[in-house]
Design a protein around this motif. Structure first.
Motif, mmCIF file in Angstrom:
data_model
loop_
_atom_site.group_PDB
_atom_site.id
_atom_site.type_symbol
_atom_site.label_atom_id
_atom_site.label_comp_id
_atom_site.label_asym_id
_atom_site.label_seq_id
_atom_site.Cartn_x
_atom_site.Cartn_y
_atom_site.Cartn_z
ATOM 1 N N SER A 117 0.821 -1.208 0.000
ATOM 2 C CA SER A 117 0.000 0.000 0.000
ATOM 3 C C SER A 117 0.857 1.261 0.000
ATOM 4 C CB SER A 117 -0.915 0.006 1.220
ATOM 5 O OG SER A 117 -1.835 -1.048 1.163
ATOM 6 N N PRO A 118 0.313 2.352 -0.534
ATOM 7 C CA PRO A 118 1.030 3.629 -0.514
ATOM 8 C C PRO A 118 1.453 4.015 0.893
ATOM 9 C CG PRO A 118 -0.897 3.773 -1.911
ATOM 10 C CD PRO A 118 -0.966 2.435 -1.232
ATOM 11 N N LEU A 119 2.525 4.741 0.995
ATOM 12 C CA LEU A 119 3.124 5.239 2.239
ATOM 13 C C LEU A 119 3.997 4.190 2.921
ATOM 14 C CD1 LEU A 119 0.206 7.327 3.784
ATOM 15 C CD2 LEU A 119 2.005 8.056 2.212
ATOM 16 N N LYS A 120 3.938 2.937 2.455
ATOM 17 C CA LYS A 120 4.879 1.947 2.967
ATOM 18 C C LYS A 120 6.167 2.039 2.154
ATOM 19 C CE LYS A 120 1.732 -1.626 4.673
ATOM 20 N NZ LYS A 120 1.376 -3.072 4.563
ATOM 21 N N THR A 121 7.236 1.554 2.749
ATOM 22 C CA THR A 121 8.493 1.535 2.008
ATOM 23 C C THR A 121 8.401 0.584 0.828
ATOM 24 O OG1 THR A 121 10.843 1.048 2.102
ATOM 25 C CG2 THR A 121 9.406 -0.245 3.546
ATOM 26 N N TRP A 122 9.015 0.937 -0.298
ATOM 27 C CA TRP A 122 9.027 0.032 -1.434
ATOM 28 C C TRP A 122 10.079 -1.071 -1.237
ATOM 29 C CZ3 TRP A 122 13.423 -0.969 -4.180
ATOM 30 C CH2 TRP A 122 14.468 -0.053 -4.081
ATOM 31 N N ARG A 123 11.006 -0.855 -0.266
ATOM 32 C CA ARG A 123 12.072 -1.834 -0.020
ATOM 33 C C ARG A 123 11.559 -2.955 0.875
ATOM 34 N NH1 ARG A 123 17.209 0.600 -1.065
ATOM 35 N NH2 ARG A 123 17.008 2.805 -1.558
ATOM 36 N N ALA A 124 10.558 -3.642 0.411
ATOM 37 C CA ALA A 124 9.915 -4.678 1.203
ATOM 38 C C ALA A 124 10.326 -6.046 0.690
ATOM 39 C CB ALA A 124 8.408 -4.511 1.134
ATOM 40 N N THR A 125 10.972 -6.825 1.543
ATOM 41 C CA THR A 125 11.464 -8.144 1.140
ATOM 42 C C THR A 125 10.770 -9.287 1.864
ATOM 43 O OG1 THR A 125 13.241 -8.055 2.769
ATOM 44 C CG2 THR A 125 13.733 -7.168 0.574
ATOM 45 N N SER A 126 9.812 -8.955 2.706
ATOM 46 C CA SER A 126 9.056 -9.971 3.433
ATOM 47 C C SER A 126 7.635 -10.011 2.911
ATOM 48 C CB SER A 126 9.046 -9.651 4.927
ATOM 49 O OG SER A 126 8.217 -10.546 5.623
ATOM 50 N N ALA A 127 7.087 -11.219 2.789
ATOM 51 C CA ALA A 127 5.743 -11.364 2.231
ATOM 52 C C ALA A 127 4.704 -10.628 3.058
ATOM 53 C CB ALA A 127 5.386 -12.837 2.110
ATOM 54 N N ASP A 128 4.891 -10.561 4.361
ATOM 55 C CA ASP A 128 3.865 -9.931 5.196
ATOM 56 C C ASP A 128 3.880 -8.408 5.091
ATOM 57 O OD1 ASP A 128 5.595 -10.591 8.373
ATOM 58 O OD2 ASP A 128 6.112 -9.319 6.670
ATOM 59 N N GLU A 129 4.805 -7.855 4.324
ATOM 60 C CA GLU A 129 4.805 -6.419 4.094
ATOM 61 C C GLU A 129 3.925 -6.019 2.907
ATOM 62 O OE1 GLU A 129 9.398 -6.411 4.268
ATOM 63 O OE2 GLU A 129 8.847 -4.434 5.045
ATOM 64 N N TYR A 130 3.439 -6.997 2.201
ATOM 65 C CA TYR A 130 2.625 -6.740 1.024
ATOM 66 C C TYR A 130 1.149 -6.961 1.324
ATOM 67 C CZ TYR A 130 6.870 -6.313 -1.673
ATOM 68 O OH TYR A 130 8.080 -5.886 -2.166
ATOM 69 N N ASP A 131 0.311 -6.151 0.676
ATOM 70 C CA ASP A 131 -1.118 -6.149 0.970
ATOM 71 C C ASP A 131 -1.964 -6.829 -0.104
ATOM 72 O OD1 ASP A 131 0.012 -3.127 1.892
ATOM 73 O OD2 ASP A 131 -1.039 -4.308 3.405
ATOM 74 N N TYR A 132 -1.458 -6.899 -1.323
ATOM 75 C CA TYR A 132 -2.236 -7.451 -2.432
ATOM 76 C C TYR A 132 -1.375 -8.441 -3.198
ATOM 77 C CZ TYR A 132 -4.824 -3.244 -1.281
ATOM 78 O OH TYR A 132 -5.506 -2.265 -0.608
ATOM 79 N N TRP A 133 -2.022 -9.519 -3.637
ATOM 80 C CA TRP A 133 -1.327 -10.603 -4.321
ATOM 81 C C TRP A 133 -2.099 -11.056 -5.553
ATOM 82 C CZ3 TRP A 133 3.366 -12.502 -2.654
ATOM 83 C CH2 TRP A 133 3.787 -12.056 -1.386
ATOM 84 N N GLY A 134 -1.336 -11.475 -6.559
ATOM 85 C CA GLY A 134 -1.941 -12.122 -7.696
ATOM 86 C C GLY A 134 -2.134 -13.595 -7.425
ATOM 87 N N GLN A 135 -2.645 -14.305 -8.427
ATOM 88 C CA GLN A 135 -2.955 -15.725 -8.259
ATOM 89 C C GLN A 135 -1.755 -16.623 -8.538
ATOM 90 O OE1 GLN A 135 -3.473 -14.076 -10.998
ATOM 91 N NE2 GLN A 135 -2.768 -15.457 -12.618
ATOM 92 N N GLY A 136 -0.723 -16.057 -9.129
ATOM 93 C CA GLY A 136 0.498 -16.792 -9.402
ATOM 94 C C GLY A 136 0.544 -17.378 -10.802
ATOM 95 N N THR A 137 1.762 -17.580 -11.294
ATOM 96 C CA THR A 137 1.982 -18.222 -12.583
ATOM 97 C C THR A 137 3.128 -19.223 -12.429
ATOM 98 O OG1 THR A 137 2.378 -17.830 -14.949
ATOM 99 C CG2 THR A 137 3.564 -16.409 -13.423
ATOM 100 N N GLN A 138 2.936 -20.410 -12.987
ATOM 101 C CA GLN A 138 3.905 -21.491 -12.814
ATOM 102 C C GLN A 138 5.072 -21.324 -13.777
ATOM 103 O OE1 GLN A 138 3.855 -24.370 -10.632
ATOM 104 N NE2 GLN A 138 5.952 -24.551 -11.408
ATOM 105 N N VAL A 139 6.266 -21.440 -13.228
ATOM 106 C CA VAL A 139 7.485 -21.486 -14.033
ATOM 107 C C VAL A 139 8.181 -22.803 -13.743
ATOM 108 C CG1 VAL A 139 9.773 -20.491 -14.404
ATOM 109 C CG2 VAL A 139 7.783 -18.988 -14.103
ATOM 110 N N THR A 140 8.409 -23.589 -14.779
ATOM 111 C CA THR A 140 9.080 -24.873 -14.634
ATOM 112 C C THR A 140 10.293 -24.901 -15.539
ATOM 113 O OG1 THR A 140 6.979 -25.975 -14.154
ATOM 114 C CG2 THR A 140 8.848 -27.379 -14.760
ATOM 115 N N VAL A 141 11.456 -25.175 -14.956
ATOM 116 C CA VAL A 141 12.702 -25.205 -15.707
ATOM 117 C C VAL A 141 13.250 -26.627 -15.669
ATOM 118 C CG1 VAL A 141 14.984 -24.200 -15.999
ATOM 119 C CG2 VAL A 141 13.144 -22.828 -14.998
ATOM 120 N N SER A 142 13.360 -27.231 -16.826
ATOM 121 C CA SER A 142 13.872 -28.604 -16.903
ATOM 122 C C SER A 142 15.379 -28.581 -17.145
ATOM 123 C CB SER A 142 13.167 -29.373 -18.011
ATOM 124 O OG SER A 142 13.457 -28.784 -19.267
ATOM 125 N N SER A 143 16.032 -29.615 -16.652
ATOM 126 C CA SER A 143 17.508 -29.697 -16.786
ATOM 127 C C SER A 143 17.917 -30.400 -18.063
ATOM 128 C CB SER A 143 18.089 -30.431 -15.588
ATOM 129 O OG SER A 143 17.514 -31.711 -15.485
#
Length: 126
Positions: A100-126
């Motif tokens: 959210s606005p007024l929070k620091t943008w230097r946020a590295t912990s998940a609990d510092e974020y207020d909104y989330w997307g549903q996610g997208t899968q990335v799979t890397v094969s060897s």
């Protein structure tokens, strides 16, 4: 409030590249700190990168430095994650997050974020 939708994930081989896109709703996108996280099965959600409001500064977790680049286009309400030289250990569901606005943008912990997307899968094969 902001809604986030990720896209661009897929199945690739080691060494390949992918570009993830996070499309955001809302008229004040430029006031939100934005970040990318990832979560592999059986692990906790892990910080990947975050970016300042203007896009001029960014932070990365050590394992992706020099390979991943986060960027944003405030005119398009979008944030991107360019992933190069992908490794099998990059395999995870990737999430876009906004603080959210007024929070620091230097946020590295998940609990510092207020909104989330549903996610997208990335799979890397060897």
């Amino acid at each position: 409030q902001v809604q986030l939708v990720e896209s661009g994930g897929g199945l690739v081989q080691a060494g390949d590249s992918l570009r993830l896109t996070c499309a955001a709703s809302g008229r004040t996108f430029s006031t939100y700190g934005m970040g990318w996280f990832r979560q592999a099965p059986g692990t906790e959600r892990e910080f990947v990168a975050c970016i300042s409001y203007s896009g001029s500064s960014a932070l990365y977790t050590n394992s992706v430095k020099d390979r991943f680049t986060i960027s944003r286009d405030n005119a398009k309400n979008a944030v991107y994650l360019q992933m190069n030289s992908l490794k099998p250990e990059d395999t995870a569901v990737y999430y876009c997050a906004a603080s959210s606005p007024l929070k620091t943008w230097r946020a590295t912990s998940a609990d510092e974020y207020d909104y989330w997307g549903q996610g997208t899968q990335v799979t890397v094969s060897s």
